[in-house]
Design a protein around this motif. Structure first.
Motif, PDB file in Angstrom:
ATOM      1  N   TRP A 291      13.177 -25.952  13.336  1.00 59.20           N
ATOM      2  CA  TRP A 291      13.862 -26.931  13.994  1.00 59.20           C
ATOM      3  C   TRP A 291      13.608 -28.503  14.074  1.00 59.20           C
ATOM      4  CZ3 TRP A 291      16.692 -25.155  17.121  1.00 59.20           C
ATOM      5  CH2 TRP A 291      16.474 -23.931  17.430  1.00 59.20           C
TER       6      TRP A 291
ATOM      7  N   GLU B 100      15.603 -31.612  14.568  1.00 61.86           N
ATOM      8  CA  GLU B 100      15.179 -32.956  15.439  1.00 61.86           C
ATOM      9  C   GLU B 100      15.453 -34.367  14.885  1.00 61.86           C
ATOM     10  OE1 GLU B 100      12.570 -32.078  18.996  1.00 61.86           O
ATOM     11  OE2 GLU B 100      12.049 -30.667  17.533  1.00 61.86           O
TER      12      GLU B 100
ATOM     13  N   ARG C 250      20.583 -31.643  22.954  1.00 59.18           N
ATOM     14  CA  ARG C 250      19.016 -32.405  22.707  1.00 59.18           C
ATOM     15  C   ARG C 250      18.372 -30.480  22.072  1.00 59.18           C
ATOM     16  NH1 ARG C 250      14.793 -32.170  26.381  1.00 59.18           N
ATOM     17  NH2 ARG C 250      14.282 -33.391  24.107  1.00 59.18           N
TER      18      ARG C 250
ATOM     19  N   ALA D 121      15.694 -30.439  21.108  1.00 60.46           N
ATOM     20  CA  ALA D 121      14.212 -29.774  21.453  1.00 60.46           C
ATOM     21  C   ALA D 121      14.794 -29.125  22.681  1.00 60.46           C
ATOM     22  CB  ALA D 121      13.651 -30.518  22.382  1.00 60.46           C
TER      23      ALA D 121
ATOM     24  N   ASN E  53      13.495 -24.662  22.246  1.00 61.99           N
ATOM     25  CA  ASN E  53      12.865 -23.919  23.463  1.00 61.99           C
ATOM     26  C   ASN E  53      13.614 -22.876  24.103  1.00 61.99           C
ATOM     27  OD1 ASN E  53      11.213 -26.616  23.894  1.00 61.99           O
ATOM     28  ND2 ASN E  53      12.472 -26.890  24.844  1.00 61.99           N
TER      29      ASN E  53
ATOM     30  N   VAL F 258       5.657 -28.780  24.754  1.00 60.72           N
ATOM     31  CA  VAL F 258       7.002 -28.724  25.632  1.00 60.72           C
ATOM     32  C   VAL F 258       6.425 -28.953  27.050  1.00 60.72           C
ATOM     33  CG1 VAL F 258       8.014 -27.067  26.005  1.00 60.72           C
ATOM     34  CG2 VAL F 258       7.803 -27.754  23.845  1.00 60.72           C
TER      35      VAL F 258
ATOM     36  N   GLN G  41       5.654 -32.263  27.928  1.00 60.79           N
ATOM     37  CA  GLN G  41       7.381 -32.813  27.771  1.00 60.79           C
ATOM     38  C   GLN G  41       7.953 -31.948  29.686  1.00 60.79           C
ATOM     39  OE1 GLN G  41       8.986 -31.695  24.345  1.00 60.79           O
ATOM     40  NE2 GLN G  41       7.584 -32.669  23.234  1.00 60.79           N
TER      41      GLN G  41
END
Length: 591
Positions: A366, A370, A384, A386, A390, A441, A444
């Motif tokens: 990952w 990214e 995205r 992320a 997720n 996460v 965020q």
């Protein structure tokens, strides 16, 4: 006067939209401190307020529901009732939020349904802004139906109990809430939705790019096999159209080690992608047993698959994959190259010349994915990275997320622990179970702008109290309306409470006005119930500003609204529900 002047300037900037709402609130708070209207301790009280902390935790809980796909399943369960109609979907969702918020915290209800709304919007290809503001409004209306629905109701019930008079039953306020809900539905059906300027569908709720079918196989590398200890580059399998994706080493079966050219092979399962005839030939050549596995095996906490597009300015245009060094430099394994009207064989991947608009299905860790998508001009991620990570990591924890949500709702309904504690128990459980991938996460997922907005506005109530504004308001209502009879006093109390609740928290407004209502009832020698109920209802129905209630603040940033959107949509609803609520109070609780 200083406090009112600062507040007036803040409201002017809120309406004008010249600065972000959270920035205006923070600047206003700073000026209240600099002009000695608030002490530093009083100004900081909002940041430790339980409502602010609860909302932060609810954002994390909502992230768990969204990332695991549970919200999408709940949304999919509601969509059939809409029968393809956005109007019918609107009514189904608003009735749902109204009922739920009457039985539990309206803040908690909105936090649980925000991810459901986002998922439903994604599935139907519409903007969530059509639903998020009404969601917040109807949660406030639903909260007026029962004593536990919203804090002002509890404040009103406690004020009446302490006064030694009549008490409010669990469903005493239900008629008022039902009428307000019916009027609200009619308002949005006739005009409300037309006033919402929703714009385009945000990227965050656009449909997920469809992942092309992948053929994934697992080679079983047993102890003592000649491959163990060799580097991957020595196998030369890529020349035969085979891409090694990673290893699930013995003893660490739940961890996927993404493959690089210098990866040293170990005992365990080796995941590869390619045509079955190539896999069969290499397995026979190397003396390995293989099996077809689910593409989900390629996803793990450390690695997964993402679709990239080659942009117009990419230096990869005109190069072939073996020249791109995507694997050696960035750790990316390109599984497929998708080009319109052209089928590119797996065996030709390394030699194909890349063109603008080519889509690359790439696998790797990952962090590497990214880095390529965010820090270079080589590739543009279709979604995205992320978000893909997720969803891929968390979706296997859907059952855990459902249990956690149910547990939190039970704790909130039966009040076995403090509501803030219940929410943070659920938020931390989401992280610990993997429903939220990790703490970064979780951080965020919090809408910090909404939190700062409401935390900065909470101390404004204290500033108004310190400036004597509240004491003046009590005196003014008593002197101006006391001789006109209890009905006019109720209208004045309702109006003053409603206006103030647009600026400070509804709980603080109810706390300030409930004693006023009792005092006015004593002076007029009438029942205090209608006046105290008016305070509770007026404090709860705050539609004109994004900080009028925590639920408004929660959807403000997610929906991409402006301050003026709340004024434009909320003001007519505010006036209509106020008139209807006053009439219903007078009928249900006569003096």
């Amino acid at each position: 006067m200083v406090t009112l002047a600062i507040l007036a300037v803040m409201i002017l900037f809120f309406i004008g939209g010249w600065l972000r709402a959270d920035l205006v609130a923070l600047i206003g708070l700073l000026f209240l401190v600099l002009t000695n209207q608030l002490t530093p301790v009083e100004a900081m009280a909002g940041f430790s307020n339980t409502v602010v902390l609860m909302i932060a935790g609810l954002f994390i809980v909502g992230a768990g529901l969204f990332h695991t796909g549970l919200a999408e399943r709940l949304g999919a369960a509601l969509i059939p009732y809409a029968k393809g109609s956005e109007v019918r979907l609107f009514f189904v969702l608003m009735v749902t939020v109204t009922v739920l918020s009457s039985l539990m915290s309206n803040t908690g209800t909105v936090a649980l349904l925000i991810p459901v709304v986002l998922a439903m919007s994604r599935q139907m290809g519409t903007s969530p802004a059509k639903l998020l503001m009404p969601l917040a409004f109807f949660s406030s209306i639903g909260g007026t139906m029962t004593i536990i629905g919203t804090p002002p109701n509890l404040v009103a019930a406690e004020a009446l109990r302490s006064a030694g008079g009549e008490t409010l039953g669990f469903f005493s306020l239900l008629p008022i809430g039902l009428v307000a809900a019916a009027v609200g539905l009619l308002y949005f059906y006739v005009i409300g939705n037309r006033l919402l300027d929703v714009g385009d569908v945000p990227e965050s709720v656009a449909p997920h790019p469809m992942m092309p079918p992948l053929s994934v196989y697992a080679f079983h590398v047993r102890k003592g096999h000649p491959l163990i200890g060799r580097e991957l580059r020595e196998t030369l399998w890529s020349r035969h159209g085979l891409t090694v994706l990673g290893e699930r080493r013995k003893g660490l079966v739940h961890r996927l080690h993404a493959a690089r050219a210098d990866t040293v092979l170990h005992e365990g399962r080796l995941l590869v992608s390619g045509a079955e005839e190539d896999v069969h030939r290499i397995a026979r050549q190397e003396g390995l047993r293989y099996e077809h596995v689910s593409p989900r095996d390629v996803y793990g906490k450390e690695a997964g698959v993402v679709i990239f597009t080659i942009p117009a300015d990419s230096p990869l245009i005109g190069r072939c994959l073996k020249e791109s060094r995507l694997r050696n430099r960035y750790g990316l394994n390109v599984l497929r190259v998708i080009r319109p009207n052209e089928e590119i064989a797996m065996t030709k991947l390394k030699d194909v010349r890349l063109e603008q608009g080519d889509m690359l299905v790439a696998q790797g860790e990952w962090g590497d994915l990214e880095k390529v998508g965010d820090e270079t001009h080589l590739l543009l991620a279709n979604e995205r990275v992320a978000d893909v990570a997720n969803r891929a990591v968390s979706e296997r924890h859907q059952l855990a997320a459902g249990i956690i949500m149910a547990g939190m709702v039970a704790l909130l309904v039966f009040e076995w622990v403090d509501p803030t504690v219940a929410v943070w128990m659920a938020a931390l459980a989401m992280v610990l179970t993997g429903a939220v991938r990790h703490m970064d996460v979780a951080y965020q997922s919090i809408q910090w702008s909404s939190l700062l907005l409401i935390a900065a506005m909470i101390p404004v109530g204290k500033a108004l109290e310190n400036a004597g504004v509240m004491a003046w308001l009590v005196t003014w209502i008593s002197e101006s309306f006391g001789r006109s009879g209890p009905i006019w006093v109720l209208i004045a109390v309702f109006g003053a409470t409603m206006i103030l609740s647009q600026i400070i928290s509804n709980t603080a407004t109810a706390v300030l006005f409930a004693p006023l209502a009792l005092s006015l009832a004593t002076a007029l020698e009438v029942s205090p119930v209608p006046l105290v109920v008016a305070v509770a209802i007026a404090a709860s129905l705050a539609f004109m500003t994004p900080f009028g209630s925590p639920t408004n603040a929660m959807v403000f940033g997610i929906g991409g609204y402006r301050f003026i959107d709340f004024v434009k949509v909320g003001l007519p609803l505010q006036v209509v529900t106020a008139v209807i609520a006053i009439l219903t109070i007078l009928i249900t609780f006569p003096f």
